[in-house]
Design an enzyme around this catalytic site. Structure first.
Site, PDB file in Angstrom:
ATOM      1  N   HIS A  33      -3.441   6.963   2.698  1.00  0.00           N
ATOM      2  CA  HIS A  33      -3.834   5.652   2.177  1.00  0.00           C
ATOM      3  C   HIS A  33      -5.221   5.306   2.716  1.00  0.00           C
ATOM      4  O   HIS A  33      -5.490   5.432   3.913  1.00  0.00           O
ATOM      5  CB  HIS A  33      -2.799   4.606   2.599  1.00  0.00           C
ATOM      6  CG  HIS A  33      -3.242   3.212   2.330  1.00  0.00           C
ATOM      7  ND1 HIS A  33      -3.752   2.824   1.106  1.00  0.00           N
ATOM      8  CD2 HIS A  33      -3.281   2.109   3.135  1.00  0.00           C
ATOM      9  CE1 HIS A  33      -4.072   1.541   1.163  1.00  0.00           C
ATOM     10  NE2 HIS A  33      -3.791   1.086   2.372  1.00  0.00           N
TER      11      HIS A  33
ATOM     12  N   ASN B 252     -10.136  -0.540   0.054  1.00  0.00           N
ATOM     13  CA  ASN B 252      -8.685  -0.346   0.110  1.00  0.00           C
ATOM     14  C   ASN B 252      -8.080  -0.868  -1.196  1.00  0.00           C
ATOM     15  O   ASN B 252      -8.019  -2.079  -1.399  1.00  0.00           O
ATOM     16  CB  ASN B 252      -8.153  -1.117   1.332  1.00  0.00           C
ATOM     17  CG  ASN B 252      -6.644  -1.065   1.453  1.00  0.00           C
ATOM     18  OD1 ASN B 252      -5.947  -0.648   0.529  1.00  0.00           O
ATOM     19  ND2 ASN B 252      -6.146  -1.498   2.594  1.00  0.00           N
TER      20      ASN B 252
ATOM     21  N   CYS C 186       0.818  -1.227   0.000  1.00  0.00           N
ATOM     22  CA  CYS C 186       0.000   0.000   0.000  1.00  0.00           C
ATOM     23  C   CYS C 186       0.849   1.273   0.000  1.00  0.00           C
ATOM     24  O   CYS C 186       0.339   2.353  -0.278  1.00  0.00           O
ATOM     25  CB  CYS C 186      -0.935  -0.004   1.195  1.00  0.00           C
ATOM     26  SG  CYS C 186      -1.970  -1.464   1.244  1.00  0.00           S
TER      27      CYS C 186
HETATM   28  O1  UT7 Z   1      -3.516  -1.327   3.686  1.00  0.00           O
HETATM   29  C1  UT7 Z   1      -3.249  -1.811   4.956  1.00  0.00           C
HETATM   30  C2  UT7 Z   1      -4.151  -2.946   5.110  1.00  0.00           C
HETATM   31  N1  UT7 Z   1      -4.842  -3.199   6.270  1.00  0.00           N
HETATM   32  C3  UT7 Z   1      -5.384  -2.354   7.167  1.00  0.00           C
HETATM   33  O2  UT7 Z   1      -5.239  -1.175   7.185  1.00  0.00           O
HETATM   34  C4  UT7 Z   1      -6.249  -3.012   8.189  1.00  0.00           C
HETATM   35  C5  UT7 Z   1      -6.135  -2.411   9.550  1.00  0.00           C
HETATM   36  N2  UT7 Z   1      -7.094  -3.039  10.439  1.00  0.00           N
HETATM   37  C6  UT7 Z   1      -8.408  -2.757  10.388  1.00  0.00           C
HETATM   38  O3  UT7 Z   1      -8.836  -1.933   9.600  1.00  0.00           O
HETATM   39  C7  UT7 Z   1      -9.311  -3.440  11.370  1.00  0.00           C
HETATM   40  O4  UT7 Z   1      -8.550  -4.165  12.313  1.00  0.00           O
HETATM   41  C8  UT7 Z   1     -10.355  -4.392  10.702  1.00  0.00           C
HETATM   42  C9  UT7 Z   1     -11.374  -3.594   9.916  1.00  0.00           C
HETATM   43  C10 UT7 Z   1      -9.644  -5.384   9.798  1.00  0.00           C
HETATM   44  C11 UT7 Z   1     -11.104  -5.202  11.772  1.00  0.00           C
HETATM   45  O5  UT7 Z   1     -11.744  -4.317  12.663  1.00  0.00           O
HETATM   46  P1  UT7 Z   1     -11.600  -4.540  14.252  1.00  0.00           P
HETATM   47  O6  UT7 Z   1     -12.421  -3.519  14.895  1.00  0.00           O
HETATM   48  O7  UT7 Z   1     -10.120  -4.571  14.564  1.00  0.00           O
HETATM   49  O8  UT7 Z   1     -12.262  -5.935  14.424  1.00  0.00           O
HETATM   50  P2  UT7 Z   1     -11.636  -7.252  15.088  1.00  0.00           P
HETATM   51  O9  UT7 Z   1     -10.646  -7.880  14.199  1.00  0.00           O
HETATM   52  O10 UT7 Z   1     -11.244  -6.941  16.503  1.00  0.00           O
HETATM   53  O11 UT7 Z   1     -12.897  -8.193  15.150  1.00  0.00           O
HETATM   54  C12 UT7 Z   1     -14.012  -7.883  16.001  1.00  0.00           C
HETATM   55  C13 UT7 Z   1     -15.081  -8.941  15.765  1.00  0.00           C
HETATM   56  C14 UT7 Z   1     -14.539 -10.370  15.855  1.00  0.00           C
HETATM   57  O12 UT7 Z   1     -15.539 -11.162  16.438  1.00  0.00           O
HETATM   58  P3  UT7 Z   1     -15.478 -11.565  18.001  1.00  0.00           P
HETATM   59  O13 UT7 Z   1     -14.185 -12.311  18.169  1.00  0.00           O
HETATM   60  O14 UT7 Z   1     -15.485 -10.260  18.758  1.00  0.00           O
HETATM   61  O15 UT7 Z   1     -16.703 -12.380  18.189  1.00  0.00           O
HETATM   62  C15 UT7 Z   1     -14.399 -10.760  14.413  1.00  0.00           C
HETATM   63  O16 UT7 Z   1     -14.503 -12.151  14.225  1.00  0.00           O
HETATM   64  O17 UT7 Z   1     -15.629  -8.797  14.469  1.00  0.00           O
HETATM   65  C16 UT7 Z   1     -15.564 -10.053  13.781  1.00  0.00           C
HETATM   66  N3  UT7 Z   1     -15.422  -9.786  12.371  1.00  0.00           N
HETATM   67  C17 UT7 Z   1     -16.472  -9.575  11.550  1.00  0.00           C
HETATM   68  N4  UT7 Z   1     -17.793  -9.574  11.797  1.00  0.00           N
HETATM   69  C18 UT7 Z   1     -18.610  -9.322  10.736  1.00  0.00           C
HETATM   70  C19 UT7 Z   1     -14.276  -9.684  11.643  1.00  0.00           C
HETATM   71  N5  UT7 Z   1     -14.579  -9.411  10.361  1.00  0.00           N
HETATM   72  C20 UT7 Z   1     -15.926  -9.343  10.282  1.00  0.00           C
HETATM   73  C21 UT7 Z   1     -16.828  -9.096   9.233  1.00  0.00           C
HETATM   74  N6  UT7 Z   1     -18.150  -9.077   9.512  1.00  0.00           N
HETATM   75  N7  UT7 Z   1     -16.425  -8.838   7.976  1.00  0.00           N
END
Ligand code: UT7
Length: 322
Positions: free
Chosen positions: A249, A279, A110
């Site tokens: 980004h 993204n 990225c």
């Molecule tokens: O270009 C660089 C690339 N990457 C990034 O910039 C990504 C940076 N990270 C992020 O943007 C965030 O960490 C995410 C958007 C990927 C995830 O958001 P989060 O608030 O950190 O969520 P999390 O990973 O802590 O997950 C929270 C919950 C989990 O469930 P439990 O364990 O609390 O029951 C996940 O399993 O949300 C669940 N979850 C989803 N639920 C519905 C994860 N993905 C999804 C989904 N839909 N798509």
């Protein structure tokens, strides 16, 4: 002699994938995706990275009022080229007929566009070359496990391009900072084809899909991006208030909002298009830059701070005086 950005262009594929479409593929919801990321739709390509890069490049050349034959360099920031070789830049060269140009790709995920822009700037400033086409283009859709809800909702495909030229004037592409931390490479990775030859056991269990520790990347981004932006402002003797737009980004609305708070700058100075495109990796910064340019939002003398981060880990920031 300064290096000026004299034309921008971008391209996104027609195929639209909505959050509702993804609800049918994985256990997710429009509400979750919107709240956690700000993304509503993304575009995906059936044509590939070079196809998109060429279209963005043609628009940038047209905006610059230049012919492809005038280009000395073509640099493409991509980690999803259609081929391992030839590189994407050579494919773009062939399609454009940019016969004089030297062409190579640069892999920094990225951060790819910023790294190509800064690389081109150094080559041009050295006097080795006069004019470069820099492109960020990625097809993350082909690296994604479309059954993995934690990643498949985040990414989209696209390309953005800019023509930069060494020319008389008092400003242009200014100072930059870049950094890398290979030690944390595992938190956002996608293997390429595994080693397969008669002398080693084939690594057939290796799946060639993207994997990410989202929280680790999130923490890295909200800490490192403002740090590098502040360091660059200090280096250039500027303050955040001197910047018209912070072009970040486009990974996650919450990351951008956090950076805005940390920089104590209004969110209106942080334009976003991730709601539409998701993204798009190396393409996100030049697509947004081109949109602002075409909407007439950039005036001569405006200072822009571009900042990116991504797999590697890699990060960087560049100031442009328009
Ligand atoms: O270009 C660089 C690339 N990457 C990034 O910039 C990504 C940076 N990270 C992020 O943007 C965030 O960490 C995410 C958007 C990927 C995830 O958001 P989060 O608030 O950190 O969520 P999390 O990973 O802590 O997950 C929270 C919950 C989990 O469930 P439990 O364990 O609390 O029951 C996940 O399993 O949300 C669940 N979850 C989803 N639920 C519905 C994860 N993905 C999804 C989904 N839909 N798509």
């Amino acid at each position: 002699m300064p290096v000026r950005m004299i034309g921008t262009g971008s391209y996104v594929p027609d195929k639209l994938v909505t959050n509702e479409d993804l609800e049918k593929l994985v256990d997710t919801s429009d509400a979750w995706i919107t709240e956690r990321t700000g993304i509503h739709t993304r575009r995906v390509t059936g044509e590939g990275t070079a196809f998109m890069a060429v279209r963005a490049a043609r628009r940038a050349l047209e905006a610059a009022g230049m012919e492809a034959e005038e280009l000395d360099m073509i640099l493409v920031g991509t980690s999803t080229g259609d081929f391992l070789f030839p590189n994407t830049a050579c494919q773009v060269q062939a399609a454009l007929g940019a016969d004089r140009a030297v062409c190579f790709d640069l892999s920094a995920a990225c951060s790819g566009f910023l790294f190509t822009l800064n690389t081109a700037k150094v080559y041009l400033e050295s006097g080795a070359y006069q004019t470069a086409l820099v492109i960020g283009a990625d097809t993350l859709s082909k690296t994604i496990d479309w059954e993995d809800r934690s990643t498949c909702v985040l990414f989209g495909d696209g390309a953005g391009a800019a023509v930069v030229r060494r020319e008389q004037g008092s400003f242009g592409v200014g100072g930059f900072l870049m950094g890398s931390d290979g030690g944390r490479g595992g938190c956002l990775a996608c293997p390429s084809a595994p080693v397969k030859n008669p002398w080693f056991v084939p690594r057939e269990e290796l799946r060639e899909v993207l994997s990410m520790n989202g929280q680790e990347v999130f923490r890295f981004a909200v800490k490192t991006v403002p740090e590098v932006m502040e360091a660059l402002l200090r280096q250039e003797g500027l303050e955040a208030g001197n910047i018209k737009y912070f072009i970040l980004h486009q990974a996650n609305e919450r990351i951008i909002a956090s950076v805005a708070r940390r920089m104590k700058q209004p969110i209106e100075k942080f334009p976003m298009d991730l709601g539409q495109y998701g993204n798009t990796s190396g393409a996100s910064i030049p697509i947004l830059l081109d949109e602002l340019n075409r909407e007439g939002k950039l005036s001569e003398g405006d200072r822009l701070l571009l900042a990116g981060f991504g797999a590697g880990l890699t990060w960087g920031a560049t100031i442009i005086t328009w």
